[in-house]
Design a protein around this motif. Structure first.
Motif, PDB file in Angstrom:
ATOM      1  N   CYS A 124       0.871  -1.179   0.000  1.00 53.23           N
ATOM      2  CA  CYS A 124       0.000   0.000   0.000  1.00 53.23           C
ATOM      3  C   CYS A 124       0.907   1.227   0.000  1.00 53.23           C
ATOM      4  O   CYS A 124       1.998   1.210   0.577  1.00 53.23           O
ATOM      5  CB  CYS A 124      -0.970   0.008   1.174  1.00 53.23           C
ATOM      6  N   THR A 125       0.447   2.257  -0.695  1.00 58.41           N
ATOM      7  CA  THR A 125       1.281   3.441  -0.875  1.00 58.41           C
ATOM      8  C   THR A 125       0.431   4.657  -1.202  1.00 58.41           C
ATOM      9  O   THR A 125      -0.725   4.535  -1.596  1.00 58.41           O
ATOM     10  CB  THR A 125       2.304   3.207  -2.006  1.00 58.41           C
ATOM     11  N   ASP A 126       1.054   5.815  -1.061  1.00 58.24           N
ATOM     12  CA  ASP A 126       0.445   7.042  -1.550  1.00 58.24           C
ATOM     13  C   ASP A 126       1.274   7.613  -2.700  1.00 58.24           C
ATOM     14  O   ASP A 126       1.008   8.692  -3.196  1.00 58.24           O
ATOM     15  CB  ASP A 126       0.298   8.070  -0.427  1.00 58.24           C
ATOM     16  N   ALA A 150      -5.522   4.525   0.984  1.00 59.76           N
ATOM     17  CA  ALA A 150      -4.209   4.088   0.503  1.00 59.76           C
ATOM     18  C   ALA A 150      -4.430   3.209  -0.722  1.00 59.76           C
ATOM     19  O   ALA A 150      -5.356   2.389  -0.750  1.00 59.76           O
ATOM     20  CB  ALA A 150      -3.471   3.307   1.587  1.00 59.76           C
TER      21      ALA A 150
END
Length: 165
Positions: A124-126, A150
Motif C-alpha cells: 500500500c502506498t500514496d 491508501a
C-alpha cells in the motif's frame, strides 16, 4: 560517460546478525518516530527466529554500510488481512537513489516471496507512478485505521513449480 553500476548485497537481517542493531536503527529512523523505537526493535528482533516465515526484514549493503531496506510482512494494512504477504519499508538512502537500487530490492522481494511458496505480493502506498513502472498493478483502494485512503497494488510472482503442485 558510461553508466556506473553500484554494487550492493541484499541480506535477510537474520543472516547478518552482526548488523542487527544498525539495521534496527535504519528501519526506525526511516519509518518510525520518537515514540516507537521499541516497536521496531521488538518486531525485527523477533523476526530473527529461524522458524518464522514472516515477517522478514532485509538490508541492502554497499561497502559495509546499510543503504536500503525492505520488509515482507503478514500485514501492512489492518483492514485487508485477507491479503498477504505485504512489501513494506522500501527505502534507498537519498545519496544512492537513481541507481536502480529500488528495482533491485523489488526483484529480490519477488524472489523471496516465491521461495516462501506464495503467488502474489501486495503493498500500500500514496506514491503515484513508481510501482506501475516496476510491474505492479493497482488492485483497489484500502483504508488505514484513521480512515485515510491508501492505494493497494499487487504483483504476481512467477512460481516455476505452480504447474507441478
Amino acid at each position: 560517460m558510461g553508466e556506473v553500476i553500484l554494487m550492493i548485497e541484499i541480506f535477510d537481517v537474520r543472516d547478518k546478525m552482526e548488523d542487527l542493531d544498525e539495521a534496527i536503527m535504519v528501519f526506525w529512523k526511516q519509518w518510525g518516530n520518537q515514540g516507537n523505537f521499541k516497536f521496531y526493535q521488538d518486531c525485527i528482533m523477533n523476526a530473527c527466529h529461524p522458524s518464522h516465515d514472516l515477517p522478514r526484514f532485509y538490508i541492502a549493503v554497499h561497502n559495509g554500510t546499510i543503504i536500503g531496506t525492505y520488509a515482507l510482512l503478514r500485514n501492512d494494512l489492518i483492514s485487508r488481512q485477507d491479503l498477504f504477504p505485504w512489501l513494506a519499508c522500501l527505502y534507498i538512502d537519498l545519496r544512492f537513489r537513481g541507481n536502480n537500487l529500488g528495482a533491485q530490492l523489488l526483484d529480490h522481494a519477488a524472489r523471496e516471496t516465491e521461495k516462501l511458496g506464495m503467488e502474489k505480493l501486495y503493498l500500500c502506498t500514496d506514491i503515484d507512478g513508481y510501482y506501475e513502472k516496476k510491474g505492479w498493478a493497482f488492485l483497489t483502494t484500502g483504508y488505514m485505521f484513521n480512515g485515510e485512503a491508501a492505494k493497494i497494488y499487487e504483483m504476481a510472482v512467477d512460481r516455476k513449480d505452480k504447474d507441478n503442485v
